[in-house]
Write an enzyme that holds these catalytic residues in place. Structure first.
Site, mmCIF file in Angstrom:
data_model
loop_
_atom_site.group_PDB
_atom_site.id
_atom_site.type_symbol
_atom_site.label_atom_id
_atom_site.label_comp_id
_atom_site.label_asym_id
_atom_site.label_seq_id
_atom_site.Cartn_x
_atom_site.Cartn_y
_atom_site.Cartn_z
ATOM 1 N NE ARG A 1 -4.213 -1.578 -0.113
ATOM 2 C CZ ARG A 1 -4.498 -1.981 -0.770
ATOM 3 N NH1 ARG A 1 -3.223 -2.869 -1.544
ATOM 4 N NH2 ARG A 1 -5.589 -2.879 -0.445
ATOM 5 C CG HIS B 1 -3.571 -0.894 -6.425
ATOM 6 N ND1 HIS B 1 -3.956 -0.430 -5.581
ATOM 7 C CD2 HIS B 1 -3.267 -1.943 -7.005
ATOM 8 C CE1 HIS B 1 -4.321 -1.148 -4.950
ATOM 9 N NE2 HIS B 1 -3.829 -2.463 -5.141
ATOM 10 C CD GLU C 1 -3.437 2.818 -5.189
ATOM 11 O OE1 GLU C 1 -1.907 2.078 -4.767
ATOM 12 O OE2 GLU C 1 -4.509 2.119 -6.106
HETATM 13 P P1 NAP Z 1 -1.090 -10.980 5.976
HETATM 14 O O1 NAP Z 1 -0.820 -12.756 5.326
HETATM 15 O O2 NAP Z 1 -1.855 -10.805 6.656
HETATM 16 O O3 NAP Z 1 0.795 -10.879 5.524
HETATM 17 C C1 NAP Z 1 1.064 -8.658 6.427
HETATM 18 C C2 NAP Z 1 2.421 -9.673 6.703
HETATM 19 O O4 NAP Z 1 2.722 -8.320 7.240
HETATM 20 C C3 NAP Z 1 2.396 -10.705 8.276
HETATM 21 O O5 NAP Z 1 3.238 -11.295 8.218
HETATM 22 C C4 NAP Z 1 2.237 -9.375 9.401
HETATM 23 O O6 NAP Z 1 2.765 -10.127 10.170
HETATM 24 C C5 NAP Z 1 3.201 -7.988 8.630
HETATM 25 N N1 NAP Z 1 3.443 -6.806 9.755
HETATM 26 C C6 NAP Z 1 1.638 -6.559 9.801
HETATM 27 N N2 NAP Z 1 2.118 -5.327 9.960
HETATM 28 C C7 NAP Z 1 3.443 -5.348 10.461
HETATM 29 C C8 NAP Z 1 4.258 -4.250 10.763
HETATM 30 N N3 NAP Z 1 4.007 -3.392 12.275
HETATM 31 N N4 NAP Z 1 5.372 -4.089 11.511
HETATM 32 C C9 NAP Z 1 6.441 -5.423 10.890
HETATM 33 N N5 NAP Z 1 5.194 -6.787 9.971
HETATM 34 C C10 NAP Z 1 4.233 -6.175 9.662
HETATM 35 O O7 NAP Z 1 -1.165 -10.262 4.404
HETATM 36 P P2 NAP Z 1 -1.277 -10.646 2.796
HETATM 37 O O8 NAP Z 1 -1.867 -11.234 2.071
HETATM 38 O O9 NAP Z 1 0.533 -10.642 2.622
HETATM 39 O O10 NAP Z 1 -1.341 -9.435 2.467
HETATM 40 C C11 NAP Z 1 -0.518 -8.260 2.679
HETATM 41 C C12 NAP Z 1 -1.073 -6.941 2.152
HETATM 42 O O11 NAP Z 1 -0.813 -6.192 0.327
HETATM 43 C C13 NAP Z 1 -2.906 -6.103 2.319
HETATM 44 O O12 NAP Z 1 -2.476 -5.944 3.733
HETATM 45 C C14 NAP Z 1 -2.740 -5.352 0.598
HETATM 46 O O13 NAP Z 1 -2.471 -4.049 1.532
HETATM 47 C C15 NAP Z 1 -1.537 -5.625 -0.129
HETATM 48 N N6 NAP Z 1 -2.012 -6.155 -1.253
HETATM 49 C C16 NAP Z 1 -1.695 -5.603 -2.593
HETATM 50 C C17 NAP Z 1 -2.476 -6.183 -3.283
HETATM 51 C C18 NAP Z 1 -2.286 -5.040 -4.820
HETATM 52 O O14 NAP Z 1 -3.051 -4.943 -5.984
HETATM 53 N N7 NAP Z 1 -1.015 -3.907 -4.863
HETATM 54 C C19 NAP Z 1 -2.849 -7.578 -3.847
HETATM 55 C C20 NAP Z 1 -3.457 -7.862 -2.514
HETATM 56 C C21 NAP Z 1 -2.656 -7.453 -1.139
HETATM 57 P P3 NAP Z 1 3.111 -9.981 12.254
HETATM 58 O O15 NAP Z 1 1.793 -10.059 12.432
HETATM 59 O O16 NAP Z 1 3.943 -11.359 12.729
HETATM 60 O O17 NAP Z 1 4.117 -8.260 12.102
#
Ligand code: NAP
Length: 317
Positions: free
Chosen positions: A236, A283, A265
């Site tokens: 993001r 995106h 965006e």
């Molecule tokens: P996820 O499985 O929940 O993974 C998020 C990771 O971030 C976890 O390992 C979490 O570990 C870590 N995290 C959370 N808060 C943190 C912090 N303050 N400091 C360090 N690490 C932190 O989520 P995901 O499915 O991989 O998706 C991740 C993100 O990608 C989404 O939230 C979304 O915003 C983005 N995304 C973008 C697109 C796009 O079109 N570009 C598409 C899909 C998703 P801990 O809880 O142990 O910290």
């Protein structure tokens, strides 16, 4: 039959399915609703199938009709929704995890490749037919043997790590909590962001946007990177302080950036445009037919499950 406001146009097969389950208020022109219009249109509705382009902040949520019981977000991220405000109003918020992991990780890898191998400059040169092969033309950074720092080793981060490992990259990561060794698959954990960034030849931002992560990549933290590092963001835009990153590009502290997401965006900070080394995408993370279909189906399932059982396995608040 429950009535659902669908804020953005979905693929036809998904809209056809929605019609079989609910009375639906569709957005056939795919208009970007203002907060005022969204509130008006949600009158007499039981739920909203929202998208990341809808800013469901506290004020908007507090003005929604009492009949609204669920906000089913068509995304895994839910930084566009004040989930606490929704909780206060007893409105469930759901998301669409898992189904978009592979497609988004593919774009995460494309950002790394595009930034490291100077794809933006290469495309420009090829289209203008004004390039000349030479031994030092558009020399970039090779991925093999390069250290990849993953900020947020969750579903998407792990998939990026797996692909990057097959390209010969050495994986490091930072999360708030360390993964078990079987989930780390050989990646090195760093308890602090500073620890991770100091070994990241390439940084891949994969954590959610939250109060904790807004502007986490800023003037101070960028200094932790080795000189000439590459910064990529598939998560993001809110996580990055754009002015600081552009300044780091200006100073060549950062060699190149690969970005799929931006603050505000679809506008992006014009400072990126003056850098040939900025490999930028609009995106595209989850933008494949299979993934968008699966995401919408999951957003629909979440609503269906919620009205049948009073909850949903993808409820986030
Ligand atoms: P996820 O499985 O929940 O993974 C998020 C990771 O971030 C976890 O390992 C979490 O570990 C870590 N995290 C959370 N808060 C943190 C912090 N303050 N400091 C360090 N690490 C932190 O989520 P995901 O499915 O991989 O998706 C991740 C993100 O990608 C989404 O939230 C979304 O915003 C983005 N995304 C973008 C697109 C796009 O079109 N570009 C598409 C899909 C998703 P801990 O809880 O142990 O910290």
């Amino acid at each position: 039959m429950k009535k659902i406001l669908v804020t953005r146009r979905l693929l036809k097969s998904n809209e056809d399915r929605l019609k079989t389950l609910f009375e639906v208020n569709l957005n056939s022109n795919d208009e970007l609703y203002s907060q005022k219009k969204l509130i008006e249109l949600s009158k007499n509705c039981d739920g909203i199938l929202s998208a990341l382009t809808d800013k469901l902040d506290k004020d908007t949520i507090n003005k929604l009709p009492k009949s609204i019981k669920i906000l089913s977000n068509f995304a895994v991220g839910f930084g566009n929704i004040d989930i606490e405000a929704a909780k206060q109003r007893d409105i469930a918020v759901t998301n669409t995890p898992e189904v978009l992991t592979d497609a988004t990780a593919e774009i995460g890898i494309l950002l790394i490749l595009g930034a490291c191998r100077r794809a933006a400059e290469g495309i420009e040169g090829a289209k203008a037919s004004n390039w000349k092969w030479s031994a030092d033309y558009l020399i970039g950074k090779q991925l093999t043997g390069t250290r990849l720092g993953i900020l947020g080793m969750g579903r998407i981060g792990k998939k990026i790590a797996k692909i990057a490992k097959s390209l010969g990259m050495i994986i490091h990561y930072h999360n708030r909590s360390k993964l078990s060794p079987d989930k780390e698959e050989g990646a090195t954990y760093h308890e602090t962001l500073k620890g991770l960034m100091s070994v990241s030849d390439v940084l891949s931002i994969c954590c959610p946007a939250s109060k904790e992560t807004v502007n986490l990549i800023n003037a101070e933290t960028l200094e932790y990177l080795p000189k000439g590092a590459v910064v990529t963001n598939v998560a993001r835009g809110d996580i990055v302080d754009d002015e600081a990153l552009i300044d780091a590009l200006d100073r060549r502290k950062v060699y190149a950036v690969g970005l799929d997401v931006y603050k505000g965006e679809p506008n992006l900070n014009p400072g990126y445009l003056k850098h040939k080394s900025a490999f930028i995408l609009p995106h595209l993370g989850s933008a494949t037919k299979e993934t968008r279909t699966a995401m919408a189906n999951l957003a629909i399932d979440n609503i269906d499950e919620f009205f049948k059982t009073g909850t949903s396995k993808n409820k986030v608040n």
